[in-house]
Structure formats: structure tokens, C-alpha cells
Enzyme design. Structure first.
Site, PDB file in Angstrom:
ATOM      1  N   ASN A  89      62.587  21.764  62.905  1.00  0.00           N
ATOM      2  CA  ASN A  89      62.041  20.377  62.396  1.00  0.00           C
ATOM      3  C   ASN A  89      62.845  19.123  62.775  1.00  0.00           C
ATOM      4  O   ASN A  89      62.596  17.869  62.824  1.00  0.00           O
ATOM      5  CB  ASN A  89      61.865  20.346  61.010  1.00  0.00           C
ATOM      6  N   TYR A 154      60.876  10.040  73.414  1.00  0.00           N
ATOM      7  CA  TYR A 154      60.566  10.754  72.104  1.00  0.00           C
ATOM      8  C   TYR A 154      59.246  11.665  72.563  1.00  0.00           C
ATOM      9  O   TYR A 154      59.301  13.046  72.165  1.00  0.00           O
ATOM     10  CB  TYR A 154      60.201   9.895  71.055  1.00  0.00           C
ATOM     11  N   ALA A 156      58.234  12.499  75.437  1.00  0.00           N
ATOM     12  CA  ALA A 156      58.557  13.687  76.341  1.00  0.00           C
ATOM     13  C   ALA A 156      59.135  14.960  75.801  1.00  0.00           C
ATOM     14  O   ALA A 156      58.797  15.930  76.156  1.00  0.00           O
ATOM     15  CB  ALA A 156      59.283  13.069  77.386  1.00  0.00           C
ATOM     16  N   LYS A 158      58.645  15.747  72.757  1.00  0.00           N
ATOM     17  CA  LYS A 158      57.634  16.437  71.833  1.00  0.00           C
ATOM     18  C   LYS A 158      56.647  17.137  72.598  1.00  0.00           C
ATOM     19  O   LYS A 158      56.155  18.187  72.079  1.00  0.00           O
ATOM     20  CB  LYS A 158      57.114  15.542  70.665  1.00  0.00           C
ATOM     21  N   ILE A 187      53.712  10.100  59.234  1.00  0.00           N
ATOM     22  CA  ILE A 187      54.168  10.618  57.862  1.00  0.00           C
ATOM     23  C   ILE A 187      55.079   9.689  57.026  1.00  0.00           C
ATOM     24  O   ILE A 187      56.207   9.346  57.782  1.00  0.00           O
ATOM     25  CB  ILE A 187      54.545  12.081  57.985  1.00  0.00           C
TER      26      ILE A 187
HETATM   27  P1  NAI Z   1      63.924  12.289  58.965  1.00  0.00           P
HETATM   28  O1  NAI Z   1      64.454  11.056  59.891  1.00  0.00           O
HETATM   29  O2  NAI Z   1      63.550  11.621  57.442  1.00  0.00           O
HETATM   30  O3  NAI Z   1      64.578  13.587  58.958  1.00  0.00           O
HETATM   31  C1  NAI Z   1      65.108  14.072  60.106  1.00  0.00           C
HETATM   32  C2  NAI Z   1      65.927  15.075  59.742  1.00  0.00           C
HETATM   33  O4  NAI Z   1      66.681  15.964  60.948  1.00  0.00           O
HETATM   34  C3  NAI Z   1      67.203  14.725  58.828  1.00  0.00           C
HETATM   35  O5  NAI Z   1      67.503  15.624  57.752  1.00  0.00           O
HETATM   36  C4  NAI Z   1      68.292  14.688  59.894  1.00  0.00           C
HETATM   37  O6  NAI Z   1      69.660  14.675  59.237  1.00  0.00           O
HETATM   38  C5  NAI Z   1      68.054  15.801  60.585  1.00  0.00           C
HETATM   39  N1  NAI Z   1      68.753  15.786  61.989  1.00  0.00           N
HETATM   40  C6  NAI Z   1      68.744  14.764  62.979  1.00  0.00           C
HETATM   41  N2  NAI Z   1      69.394  15.120  64.017  1.00  0.00           N
HETATM   42  C7  NAI Z   1      69.850  16.529  63.662  1.00  0.00           C
HETATM   43  C8  NAI Z   1      70.838  17.360  64.420  1.00  0.00           C
HETATM   44  N3  NAI Z   1      71.446  17.100  65.717  1.00  0.00           N
HETATM   45  N4  NAI Z   1      71.318  18.434  64.007  1.00  0.00           N
HETATM   46  C9  NAI Z   1      70.650  18.818  62.791  1.00  0.00           C
HETATM   47  N5  NAI Z   1      69.906  18.026  61.785  1.00  0.00           N
HETATM   48  C10 NAI Z   1      69.574  16.846  62.442  1.00  0.00           C
HETATM   49  O7  NAI Z   1      62.449  12.652  59.836  1.00  0.00           O
HETATM   50  P2  NAI Z   1      61.152  13.129  59.353  1.00  0.00           P
HETATM   51  O8  NAI Z   1      60.187  11.861  59.455  1.00  0.00           O
HETATM   52  O9  NAI Z   1      61.257  13.726  58.259  1.00  0.00           O
HETATM   53  O10 NAI Z   1      60.905  14.027  60.690  1.00  0.00           O
HETATM   54  C11 NAI Z   1      60.698  15.592  60.724  1.00  0.00           C
HETATM   55  C12 NAI Z   1      60.477  15.866  61.957  1.00  0.00           C
HETATM   56  O11 NAI Z   1      59.064  15.551  62.077  1.00  0.00           O
HETATM   57  C13 NAI Z   1      60.849  15.169  63.323  1.00  0.00           C
HETATM   58  O12 NAI Z   1      61.295  16.221  64.546  1.00  0.00           O
HETATM   59  C14 NAI Z   1      60.161  14.149  63.653  1.00  0.00           C
HETATM   60  O13 NAI Z   1      60.063  13.920  64.924  1.00  0.00           O
HETATM   61  C15 NAI Z   1      58.981  14.768  63.293  1.00  0.00           C
HETATM   62  N6  NAI Z   1      57.689  13.873  63.129  1.00  0.00           N
HETATM   63  C16 NAI Z   1      57.723  12.866  62.181  1.00  0.00           C
HETATM   64  C17 NAI Z   1      56.824  12.214  62.062  1.00  0.00           C
HETATM   65  C18 NAI Z   1      56.649  10.869  60.846  1.00  0.00           C
HETATM   66  O14 NAI Z   1      55.806  10.290  60.993  1.00  0.00           O
HETATM   67  N7  NAI Z   1      57.822  11.090  60.050  1.00  0.00           N
HETATM   68  C19 NAI Z   1      55.591  12.309  62.910  1.00  0.00           C
HETATM   69  C20 NAI Z   1      55.591  13.399  63.679  1.00  0.00           C
HETATM   70  C21 NAI Z   1      56.449  13.948  63.764  1.00  0.00           C
END
Ligand code: NAI
Length: 246
Positions: A89, A154, A156, A158, A187
């Protein structure tokens, strides 16, 4: 009461907040013990303490680092036992229009979003193959399906996750390892927290169900895909997006 994930160990990267925390919580409600992985160990441990039931642990690890991934997988398996459910995730954005994207914006996004998933999956599948059981769930994005201006790096990464998902599914199906992806729409999390009211209203107009999603909207689907009700599903991408992509 017996739960469908009783006895399972799940590892969720980026599980300290947002969608990852929602998924960790849903898997714990399903009976799994959860290893919450985050860059900040204190926050990961705090998130692990907030989950339902006992036996969860938090660990610090940068998923982009092969060495850190190797070390954390060994720590998780010695403390919680063999991991049967992996949720890739963790993800970041470094948005900009194409002509302004810096090399490091491209590289960092690929390193975390795509290489991070590869690092974790490679580290955990050997054990899954031996046990002839496992579930891998990759969190992609509707942006990986549709593209989005200002997010070519991003998108690319995903879209790359989707090719990775389909290949791993084909490669490991004979060992009873399933691999699927969820493509969330918009989200409400820290990642989308920077949108202003006008941007949010414009977005809502493009979402047939008329609202942004919540981490729980994704978490329930993740719990389903991780569990026995999805035993015949592999190599799929499920858009959970209020109807944006169809
Ligand atoms: P967020 O930014 O709230 O949480 C992301 C989490 O990933 C954080 O806990 C962060 O510390 C962790 N993280 C980041 N880089 C890291 C690394 N190098 N090693 C370990 N952990 C790391 O983001 P959110 O919104 O909860 O997103 C979660 C996933 O869902 C992501 O992959 C995001 O791309 C994807 N996503 C989110 C959407 C949204 O609308 N929020 C839509 C579509 C996908």
C-alpha cells in the site's frame, strides 16, 4: 467467534495512516495479526496498538530499500510468524507537469510505488511458495487506469503495478498464491487533503456516486480479496472509485 482470517499474519506497508491503516484495521477485524510497516517506527507501533484484537506489531522500514525490506521481513516473521497476506500500500506523489518534472520526482515515485512493491513481494513469496499459500494485494489507483495531467510519474508507477500484479498472478497461481490489485478513486486521506473546496466540488461532479471515498470503502474490499470468499480470484484489478472508471 471464528473469523475468516483467524491464524493469519498480514503485513501492510504504509499502514500507519490513511488507506493502509484502514486496511490494517479491517484485516485485524477479520482475525489476522497485522505487521504495520511505516517509515516512522513510533507511528507504526502506535497504529498497531490501535487495531482490533491482540498480537499486532509496528515496524519501521523504507520499502524502497532492499536491505531494510530484507531485515524487516525477518523481524516480522520471527515475531509474528510466517506472513500469508501482503498488502503493498505504501505510496507517494511528486506531482508536476511533464516539463517541470525533475529526475528525482520520477525516480522517487518509481522507487517507492513500484520497486517497493517488488522488494516486498520478492522477499515474502519464497515462504509463501514453500507453504503453497499466500495472498498479495497491490494498491494501485484509477490514475493508473485513466492517466491524470500533472501525475505522469505517479500514473506510470500505478499502471506498472497492474502489469506486475497480472504477471505475479500468472507466475504463482500454481503455488496457490493469489495476486490482485485495488484501484482506488479519490479517497479522503492526507494524500488528497491538499485539495481545496473548488477542486473537491469539481471532483465530486466526476464521481457517479457523488462523494469522495473513505479508507473504509477500500478496506472492506481488501478484507474480501484477502479472505477465502475470493479464493478463485487472481490477476484482477478492482476499481473502488464510486463509478468513475467503467
Ligand atoms: P498517505 O500519504 O496518507 O499514506 C501513505 C503511507 O505510505 C504513509 O503511512 C507513509 O508513511 C507510507 N510510506 C510512504 N513512503 C514509504 C516508504 N518509502 N516506505 C514505507 N512506507 C512509506 O496516502 P493514502 O492516501 O493513504 O494512500 C495509500 C495508497 O493508496 C498509496 O499507494 C496511494 O498511492 C494509493 N491511492 C490513494 C488514493 C487517494 O485518493 N488517497 C487514490 C488512489 C490510490
Amino acid at each position: 467467534m471464528n473469523q475468516e482470517l483467524d491464524g493469519q499474519v498480514a503485513l501492510v506497508t504504509g499502514g500507519s495512516r490513511g488507506i493502509g491503516l484502514g486496511i490494517a484495521n479491517a484485516l485485524s477485524e477479520g482475525g489476522a495479526r497485522v505487521a504495520v510497516i511505516g517509515r516512522n517506527g513510533d507511528r507504526a507501533r502506535e497504529a498497531a496498538r490501535s487495531l482490533t484484537g491482540e498480537g499486532h506489531e509496528g515496524f519501521s522500514c523504507d520499502v524502497a530499500s532492499v536491505d531494510e525490506v530484507t531485515a524487516v521481513v525477518s523481524a516480522v516473521e520471527s515475531q509474528l510468524g510466517p506472513v500469508g497476506i501482503l498488502v503493498n500500500n505504501a505510496g507517494i506523489t511528486r506531482d508536476n507537469i511533464l516539463l517541470r518534472l525533475k529526475d528525482e520526482d520520477w525516480d522517487e515515485v518509481m522507487q517507492v510505488n513500484l520497486k517497493g512493491a517488488f522488494n516486498m513481494t520478492r522477499a515474502l513469496t519464497r515462504g509463501m511458495m514453500k507453504r503453497r499459500e499466500g495472498v498479495i494485494l497491490n494498491i494501485s489507483s484509477v490514475v493508473g487506469l485513466m492517466g491524470n495531467p500533472g501525475q505522469s510519474n505517479y500514473a506510470a508507477s500505478k499502471a506498472g503495478l497492474l502489469g506486475f500484479t497480472r504477471s505475479v498472478a500468472r507466475e504463482l497461481a500454481s503455488r496457490n498464491i493469489r495476486c490482485n490489485a485495488i484501484a482506488p478513486g479519490y479517497i479522503e486521506t492526507d494524500m488528497t487533503g491538499e485539495l481545496d473546496e473548488k477542486q473537491t466540488a469539481a471532483l465530486q461532479e466526476r464521481i457517479p456516486l457523488g462523494r469522495l471515498g473513505t479508507p473504509d470503502d477500500i478496506a472492506g474490499v481488501a478484507r474480501f480479496l484477502a479472505g477465502p470468499a475470493a479464493r478463485y480470484i487472481t490477476g484482477q484489478v478492482l476499481a473502488v472509485d464510486g463509478g468513475m472508471v467503467n
